[in-house]
Write a protein that holds these residues in place. Structure first.
Motif, mmCIF file in Angstrom:
data_model
loop_
_atom_site.group_PDB
_atom_site.id
_atom_site.type_symbol
_atom_site.label_atom_id
_atom_site.label_comp_id
_atom_site.label_asym_id
_atom_site.label_seq_id
_atom_site.Cartn_x
_atom_site.Cartn_y
_atom_site.Cartn_z
ATOM 1 N N ARG A 10 0.811 -1.218 0.000
ATOM 2 C CA ARG A 10 0.000 0.000 0.000
ATOM 3 C C ARG A 10 0.844 1.268 0.000
ATOM 4 O O ARG A 10 0.382 2.319 -0.420
ATOM 5 C CB ARG A 10 -1.004 -0.072 1.148
ATOM 6 C CG ARG A 10 -0.774 0.678 2.369
ATOM 7 C CD ARG A 10 -1.961 0.458 3.319
ATOM 8 N NE ARG A 10 -1.558 -0.358 4.426
ATOM 9 C CZ ARG A 10 -0.951 0.144 5.500
ATOM 10 N NH1 ARG A 10 -0.709 1.420 5.579
ATOM 11 N NH2 ARG A 10 -0.596 -0.645 6.480
ATOM 12 N N TYR A 11 2.111 1.199 0.436
ATOM 13 C CA TYR A 11 2.982 2.380 0.344
ATOM 14 C C TYR A 11 3.262 2.702 -1.131
ATOM 15 O O TYR A 11 3.232 3.848 -1.538
ATOM 16 C CB TYR A 11 4.297 2.165 1.085
ATOM 17 C CG TYR A 11 4.130 1.967 2.579
ATOM 18 C CD1 TYR A 11 2.991 2.380 3.253
ATOM 19 C CD2 TYR A 11 5.122 1.362 3.322
ATOM 20 C CE1 TYR A 11 2.841 2.193 4.611
ATOM 21 C CE2 TYR A 11 4.990 1.170 4.688
ATOM 22 C CZ TYR A 11 3.844 1.592 5.326
ATOM 23 O OH TYR A 11 3.710 1.406 6.683
ATOM 24 N N GLU A 13 1.335 1.973 -3.608
ATOM 25 C CA GLU A 13 0.081 2.490 -4.162
ATOM 26 C C GLU A 13 -0.145 3.951 -3.754
ATOM 27 O O GLU A 13 -0.533 4.777 -4.581
ATOM 28 C CB GLU A 13 -1.082 1.627 -3.711
ATOM 29 C CG GLU A 13 -1.030 0.222 -4.294
ATOM 30 C CD GLU A 13 -2.032 -0.733 -3.637
ATOM 31 O OE1 GLU A 13 -2.959 -0.266 -2.952
ATOM 32 O OE2 GLU A 13 -1.858 -1.950 -3.821
ATOM 33 N N ALA A 14 0.089 4.264 -2.488
ATOM 34 C CA ALA A 14 -0.142 5.624 -1.995
ATOM 35 C C ALA A 14 0.819 6.628 -2.635
ATOM 36 O O ALA A 14 0.430 7.759 -2.943
ATOM 37 C CB ALA A 14 0.002 5.663 -0.470
ATOM 38 N N LYS A 42 1.383 12.975 0.354
ATOM 39 C CA LYS A 42 1.226 11.523 0.293
ATOM 40 C C LYS A 42 2.325 10.771 1.036
ATOM 41 O O LYS A 42 2.137 9.622 1.421
ATOM 42 C CB LYS A 42 1.143 11.060 -1.160
ATOM 43 C CG LYS A 42 2.353 11.392 -1.993
ATOM 44 C CD LYS A 42 2.120 11.057 -3.458
ATOM 45 C CE LYS A 42 3.300 11.468 -4.317
ATOM 46 N NZ LYS A 42 3.058 11.214 -5.727
ATOM 47 N N TYR A 43 3.467 11.404 1.278
ATOM 48 C CA TYR A 43 4.557 10.731 1.988
ATOM 49 C C TYR A 43 4.260 10.524 3.478
ATOM 50 O O TYR A 43 4.950 9.777 4.154
ATOM 51 C CB TYR A 43 5.869 11.492 1.802
ATOM 52 C CG TYR A 43 6.442 11.268 0.424
ATOM 53 C CD1 TYR A 43 7.274 10.191 0.172
ATOM 54 C CD2 TYR A 43 6.123 12.112 -0.630
ATOM 55 C CE1 TYR A 43 7.773 9.962 -1.097
ATOM 56 C CE2 TYR A 43 6.619 11.889 -1.906
ATOM 57 C CZ TYR A 43 7.437 10.812 -2.126
ATOM 58 O OH TYR A 43 7.934 10.576 -3.385
ATOM 59 N N VAL A 45 2.156 8.731 4.661
ATOM 60 C CA VAL A 45 1.854 7.316 4.877
ATOM 61 C C VAL A 45 3.034 6.612 5.571
ATOM 62 O O VAL A 45 2.844 5.637 6.285
ATOM 63 C CB VAL A 45 1.472 6.620 3.548
ATOM 64 C CG1 VAL A 45 2.671 6.461 2.632
ATOM 65 C CG2 VAL A 45 0.828 5.280 3.806
#
Length: 81
Positions: A10-11, A13-14, A42-43, A45
């Motif tokens: 998911r990282y 993807e994000a 977005k970082y 995450v």
């Protein structure tokens, strides 16, 4: 210092990317993570408490020391059942 950062699950993807090369003075994985977090957006995450990481494909902790040419990977915890 040049290191290669790889993002999984998911990282990836994000962030919308598989990885990137980073230049800078990074003594530990935590310093790499903090540099990425400083980008914001977005970082963020990568701010997760349970984030997992690896150096040169070996699981490690964020205080792991780095050297020129290392590969750093960030990924969410894996759960099983």
């Amino acid at each position: 210092m040049s290191i290669n950062v790889v993002y999984f699950a998911r990282y990836r993807e994000a962030l919308g990317r598989d990885g990137e090369a980073l230049e800078g003075a990074f003594a530990t994985l935590e310093q790499v993570r903090q540099a990425l977090l400083a980008r914001g957006g977005k970082y963020e995450v990568l701010a997760e408490q349970n984030l997992m990481c690896a150096r040169n494909q070996d699981l490690c902790k964020l205080d792991e020391p780095l050297v020129e040419g290392d590969e750093v990977a960030f990924f969410p915890p894996v759960t099983g059942g």
